[in-house]
Design an enzyme around this catalytic site. Structure first.
Site, mmCIF file in Angstrom:
data_model
loop_
_atom_site.group_PDB
_atom_site.id
_atom_site.type_symbol
_atom_site.label_atom_id
_atom_site.label_comp_id
_atom_site.label_asym_id
_atom_site.label_seq_id
_atom_site.Cartn_x
_atom_site.Cartn_y
_atom_site.Cartn_z
ATOM 1 N N GLN A 39 3.858 2.469 0.204
ATOM 2 C CA GLN A 39 2.796 1.491 0.050
ATOM 3 C C GLN A 39 2.091 1.335 1.396
ATOM 4 O O GLN A 39 2.757 1.170 2.419
ATOM 5 C CB GLN A 39 3.433 0.181 -0.386
ATOM 6 C CG GLN A 39 2.485 -0.905 -0.795
ATOM 7 C CD GLN A 39 3.263 -2.126 -1.321
ATOM 8 O OE1 GLN A 39 3.775 -2.134 -2.429
ATOM 9 N NE2 GLN A 39 3.371 -3.134 -0.489
ATOM 10 N N GLY A 40 0.789 1.396 1.402
ATOM 11 C CA GLY A 40 0.027 1.216 2.638
ATOM 12 C C GLY A 40 -0.809 -0.039 2.564
ATOM 13 O O GLY A 40 -2.029 0.025 2.339
ATOM 14 N N GLU B 10 7.384 -7.227 -7.741
ATOM 15 C CA GLU B 10 8.523 -7.688 -6.955
ATOM 16 C C GLU B 10 9.119 -8.965 -7.528
ATOM 17 O O GLU B 10 10.164 -9.431 -7.093
ATOM 18 C CB GLU B 10 8.083 -7.940 -5.498
ATOM 19 C CG GLU B 10 7.666 -6.653 -4.813
ATOM 20 C CD GLU B 10 7.153 -6.844 -3.392
ATOM 21 O OE1 GLU B 10 7.229 -7.983 -2.895
ATOM 22 O OE2 GLU B 10 6.679 -5.866 -2.807
ATOM 23 N N SER C 56 6.300 -14.189 3.912
ATOM 24 C CA SER C 56 7.397 -14.809 4.659
ATOM 25 C C SER C 56 7.708 -16.191 4.084
ATOM 26 O O SER C 56 6.919 -16.772 3.342
ATOM 27 C CB SER C 56 7.008 -14.951 6.129
ATOM 28 O OG SER C 56 5.945 -15.883 6.242
ATOM 29 N N SER D 68 0.165 -3.477 4.516
ATOM 30 C CA SER D 68 0.161 -4.255 5.764
ATOM 31 C C SER D 68 -0.405 -3.457 6.933
ATOM 32 O O SER D 68 -0.305 -2.229 6.973
ATOM 33 C CB SER D 68 1.580 -4.674 6.124
ATOM 34 O OG SER D 68 2.068 -5.594 5.198
#
Lengths: 400, 357, 357, 400
Positions: free
Chosen positions: A134-135, A253, A382, A137
């Site tokens: 996955q690209g 997710e 986060s 961030s």
């Protein structure tokens, strides 16, 4: 001589279905796989994983949550859950390296991919030949993902991409990348003008630098993109619609993936207590800490089951609230539990041990599991971002 | 007053050397490779007389006390220095308290000049049966055993607690190294296969429990100081990062939720440092010397482990990489919690002492 | 499915009545005066059949199970309602499990219609010797004893555990009331001076330990639900206050450090509610029924006490006044932690059960 | 026949000084004062307090920290500390009702009052006849004290004051009030234009409404000010300089006052553990919690001793850092410790008991002490304000 298993055929009879999986797992799980994977070389590991995927493919469980039309078993949702439960209970080999391939890519392509894209890419996943990464961030766009700067400039029948990606799991092993890049730098909000691509990692101009992590492993990498050409056919969805599609990718997710992770821990949690019966379980304080953590773990499992029920009823995954609560409970819980084990087990737990590549936080390598728990408290939104979401978006408290 | 001044100067000189010789980049790089200990740094320390800190002057040392021990170990903790200084500190204490004149003369000069690097058993480490002229057995997880060239092991002789002192190169002695996740220290399993006990090898303390307490006190002070030094450094570095790292078009150090956590950590460290320094300043025979030392140890080690844990979180993604420094402090903090009395063990002891008071 | 629906409707009707009849202002005013219990509210509850919730239909009740118990006690906790419903819930459970037909016929209808208000002894309460025809003794700190008119006390007869059921107005029985800081409940010391045991007074369970476990399960579920209801209400009210109260020219609810604490509290409550509801939904004979119930109780009671504690802090000065509502929830939360098994007691039991699993 | 004590005369010989105080305290502390004060009527209580102050006055210790010129004993700082230590150790009667009178008023007048003001007001304090209160906080200006709105308009030889004050301890018993009011509504910053007054609480237009608090007591009140006239002679310092003078007033909370409070707790902490030797001290977890809290308590005591040393060396109280750290450690510690006792002691600790008026958080009435701990976490700069100060002013982190 090996028995012939018909797991998928048992759908409709939960008990028989579970028994068939259990029998099959009992026979097929590679004995001592954790010990063997520990410190193994990359090529051998990949061979082990492909072999295990092949074993699963034989009974239709390479991709237990995929629909029949894309090579999955087409299991009802409740049975998908059972599969992951039984895998966790039997400690079947983990496939973290294939997480993006098995979850994020199909979640994206099933919903937004063209027929051509699905035909071209999905079979490489079921066969285990193609690892995806996955690209999303970037160094300057972590929690603030929409601030990404990687640019994709249209030139005829391809885009020319420049920029830098970071925290891309397994990208050093990956054949393809789910890439977000900015096609329109003049969008009104920073979420606008982002497009979604399939990038061939073998393209000229792609450079991958593994990032050493605090566990000693390098599970993720930086990707440097220097005039990388991506064919227009590799655009997923409409140009400029990448942000919305990325939500589909990320929503994966929230369901079976976190379910599987938590069930793995529920399994190791039980082992931890039983194996400590002559050590820290004899200490009143540690016993109580363990018993208190049990309640927390159950509360997380129950929230996830609730989420799975909601997802089955409404596959569009409408509610963002439960996944947020789950993430904000699970990550900190996992960190506290793995930290508790360090304190309970003392110096022995702090010895260095080679990690088990491609596995998660329930390896029972104490320090590794503790350190990996940051994967849930930092990555994928986060704790701090989750607290913003709860207070502002869910509870409607005013922005600062 | 002049003692205080000296201590301040001393601490300043420790910090100055380590800042120059063991800067953060070096610590980060060190943690990524395989090492036994930082030999160059050790030599420099020895050359500066740090290894001689508590050795009496007649043996080539500086004859300083526990306050200086805390100052030194605090500086080493701040730098996360991979040197086996704790072994020296404990070995000197052990020899001064229980060694005979010959043993003191035999080992103290080498400890003082750094040519001897000691590994000293913790409470609870395996006790070796030492009734004959030679010993056999195995001691697992001896801290810094692999980098040491002299070992102080717990023993029993004639039913009485004792210590044996063995050179690492003694015939029949071997050390198998175990790496720790904290790469600034190592463990070793010592195997003894008929190792001869020469005249100086045996230390039989008059009061073994009192000796254990004295060692526990010194270990607790050194580790507590190490913890505080590390906690202050990891927090300061984190604050520094938070003032440059931007997210959502602001430096993350401007987010109140993060600032408040930092404020709590800073406050905890100030409070804990006061406790450690007070404990270190008490004379060894002060009635509260041990109580304060182990109180400081359990408290500082726990507080710092928690602060170091959060410093990675405050760093976000880069905190999870071995290219940034916080993990070094977290790992060292976890070992500080685990050695020379875990928190539960020390708290039980403290409670006993409070009840007896 | 229809069970779930009914439960939702039921919970809604509980909340609706209590919102109307026991609004925050009333709860605040009630806490500032001296009361035994809220008699009017009790009468209204009884009239609506709430006191009959778990009483079987043949005794005039609704025959519902533990999920309904949790729904009711959750609503009572949310309102911080000063009614002795826990006594009814436990007395019904006790009678159904161990009472004989005569006892059930004698007491259940009165419990169902609210004319009987029961106080039922907790685990660990004094056990009364009941070998003769009359009993004497004293039971301290019986929850809600002063507002009850029927008492269920732990007893021993012929060396076997038993219960005795006594009317508060029985000759020789007196109750001395002790106020709690939580003004929604009281304690009483029951003194028995030759109180006659009539034919229905004695309950001798076939399996006293199993009965204790059944009572513990129901008490745990009721208290856990009460805690969650209270926690949700105190947090919601606090958030409401934070969106209007200004300091430094901003509403305090916009300060990130405060918001993040609120977010953690909210998340903890959502997680705890799921656990409580799951535990309450398990059949009494489910192998995990007790484990989950006491897990939920210790967890919810602790989490809510902590949240209520912080809600006062989040209110600032006004939170310290009896004119605002948070203190009511804090005090009730502390009692919820203390009754029917403190957290350490329950955690020890949970650990035993996990080891046996 | 009572011995004659010369405590102040023992200055120079610490051991003799302490012994003399101990002997005197042993004889003079009213036996069973806590039990007697509990639930006593206000007038009786005040008589008890005045009697105790009188007893202290006889040996020069009515105001142990005052200089000789204002009727204090003129003790060296180290001896002032000993006095408070010995008072705490012997559990001498507490005088919380006189806190403003004994600490804040002199701290303000010694430094900023005119000779006339000192002459007029200080003797009423040493004799215990005048209780003082503080009129700083307002309903809209709590943590943000400088936002206060109470106005003082000069009219000839007096000011006319209108507004409302809140959280004013003992103001229902007070004869005088240290009042902050805004004399210039057009100040550039909100700290400007604030002036500092002595207000006679018997003035027409002063109305006091006690605030019921969660302990059941009413130790503080709201003060409503309706055209209250204050003579110009009652201005302390220059008009408009009130904010700076208020800092002197508040700084008094940093030294002996908090020292005394903590020493009281250190005393009760020891009793708590000893008295629990057959109950919760037999439980491993509670023992450990208690032992862990011991370290925290010692760390606070040490910070305060450090502060006292600094204050002695530099009476201008230059450093704001240590008091901030102390407050942010002490308040939360006290709350956790008193809460721990509730959990350790169970239902018994939750019984209602009449409070002991005029005493602090170490009454050993468990729930009362727990609830009163908020006095340290909310009042006088809440934890949250302290965290702002540490992060922004001390550590220099950027404002949000």
């Amino acid at each position: 001589m090996s028995r012939v298993y018909d797991i998928v055929g048992k759908v409709g009879d939960e008990q028989a279905f579970r028994q068939e999986i259990r029998d099959w797992l009992a026979e097929k799980i590679p004995a001592g796989w954790r010990a063997r994977w520990q410190g193994v070389r990359e090529e051998e590991l990949k061979a082990e994983i492909v072999a295990w995927l092949e074993e699963r493919r034989k009974v239709g469980l390479a991709t237990p949550h995929w629909p029949r039309e894309w090579g999955g078993p087409g299991l009802p949702f409740a049975y998908q859950i059972m599969v992951y439960e039984e895998f966790a209970r039997a400690d079947a080999p983990e496939l973290d390296m294939y997480t993006i391939s098995l979850f994020h890519t199909p979640a994206t392509l099933f919903e937004h991919g063209t027929q051509e894209q699905k035909d071209k890419y999905l079979s490489g996943i079921t066969q285990g030949t193609d690892i995806w990464c996955q690209g999303f961030s970037e160094p300057g766009a972590g929690s603030d993902l929409a601030a990404l700067r990687t640019s994709a400039r249209r030139e005829g029948d391809h885009y020319v991409v420049n920029g830098q990606k970071i925290w891309s799991s397994s990208s050093m092993h990956a054949r393809y990348c789910l890439l977000l890049a900015r096609t329109d730098p003049n969008g009104k909000r920073k979420h606008d003008g982002i497009s979604y691509f399939i990038m061939d990692m073998h393209s000229p101009g792609v450079e991958v630098r593994p990032i050493p992590q605090i566990t000693g492993e390098s599970e993720f990498a930086e990707i440097f993109l220097d005039d990388v050409k991506i064919p227009v056919a590799n655009l997923i969805g409409a140009e400029g619609n990448g942000w919305n599609i990325a939500q589909s990718t990320l929503s994966t997710e929230r369901g079976l993936l976190i379910f599987g992770a938590v069930e793995r821990l529920a399994h190791s949690f039980g082992l931890d207590g039983r194996e400590a019966k002559d050590t820290w379980m004899r200490d009143v304080q540690h016993r109580r800490e363990y018993a208190a953590l049990y309640a927390e773990l159950q509360s997380i499992r129950l929230m996830i089951r609730q989420l799975l029920i909601e997802l089955e009823a409404n596959p569009d995954k409408a509610s963002p609230t439960l996944p947020t609560y789950i993430k904000l409970t699970w990550g900190p819980f996992l960190q506290r539990y793995t930290e508790f084990l360090l304190r309970a087990e003392g110096l022995e737990a702090l010895k260095w041990q080679p990690s088990i590549p491609g596995t998660g936080h329930s390896s029972r390598l104490r320090m590794n599991d503790f350190l990996k728990s940051y994967g849930w408290t930092i990555a994928g939104g986060s704790n701090e971002i989750m607290r913003n979401i709860v207070s502002e978006r869910i509870l409607g408290m005013p922005r600062g | 007053m002049s003692d205080d001044l000296d201590l301040g100067v001393l601490a300043g000189s420790f910090a100055e050397m380590l800042d120059a010789e063991w800067p953060r980049e070096k610590a980060v790089a060190y943690a990524r490779a395989d090492h036994l200990y930082a030999e160059d740094l050790w030599q420099q320390m020895a050359a500066l007389g740090w290894t001689a800190l508590t050795v009496p002057e007649e043996y080539g040392g500086l004859g300083m006390g526990s306050a200086a021990v805390a100052a030194l170990h605090g500086a080493l903790g701040a730098a996360a220095a991979p040197v086996p200084m704790l072994g020296t500190t404990l070995a000197v204490e052990l020899l001064l308290r229980a060694g005979n004149a010959a043993q003191q003369a035999a080992w103290l000069p080498g400890l003082a000049d750094g040519s001897l690097r000691a590994a000293v058993a913790q409470p609870g480490d395996t006790v070796v049966a030492a009734d004959g002229d030679a010993v056999s057995g195995s001691v697992a997880n001896l801290l810094d055993a692999a980098s040491a060239n002299i070992l102080f092991l717990r023993a029993v002789r004639g039913g009485k607690p004792a210590w044996i002192v063995l050179r690492s190169d003694a015939p029949g002695l071997s050390v198998e190294r175990h790496a720790l996740t904290d790469t600034t220290r190592t463990l070793g399993t010592v195997t003894l296969d008929g190792v001869a006990l020469d005249g100086d090898a045996l230390i039989v303390p008059a009061d073994a429990a009192a000796l254990d307490d004295a060692l526990l006190r010194i270990a607790a002070l050194a580790i507590a100081a190490d913890a505080i030094g590390g906690g202050e450094r990891v927090l300061a570095g984190t604050i520094e990062y938070m003032t440059v790292r931007q997210q959502f078009d602001r430096v993350i150090g401007s987010f109140q939720a993060l600032k408040h956590r930092v404020a709590d950590h800073q406050t905890a460290l100030v409070a804990a440092r006061g406790l450690v320094e007070y404990a270190a300043g008490l004379a060894a025979d002060h009635p509260q010397a041990l109580l304060m030392a182990i109180s400081a140890k359990q408290h500082a080690a726990r507080a710092v482990a928690e602060i170091a844990r959060d410093c990675i979180q405050l760093h976000g993604g880069v905190g999870f990489t071995a290219e940034f420094f916080p993990h070094i402090y977290l790992k060292r903090a976890k070992v500080n919690e685990a050695i020379h009395g875990t928190r539960p063990v020390l708290l039980d002891r403290i409670a006993d002492m409070l009840e007896a008071a």
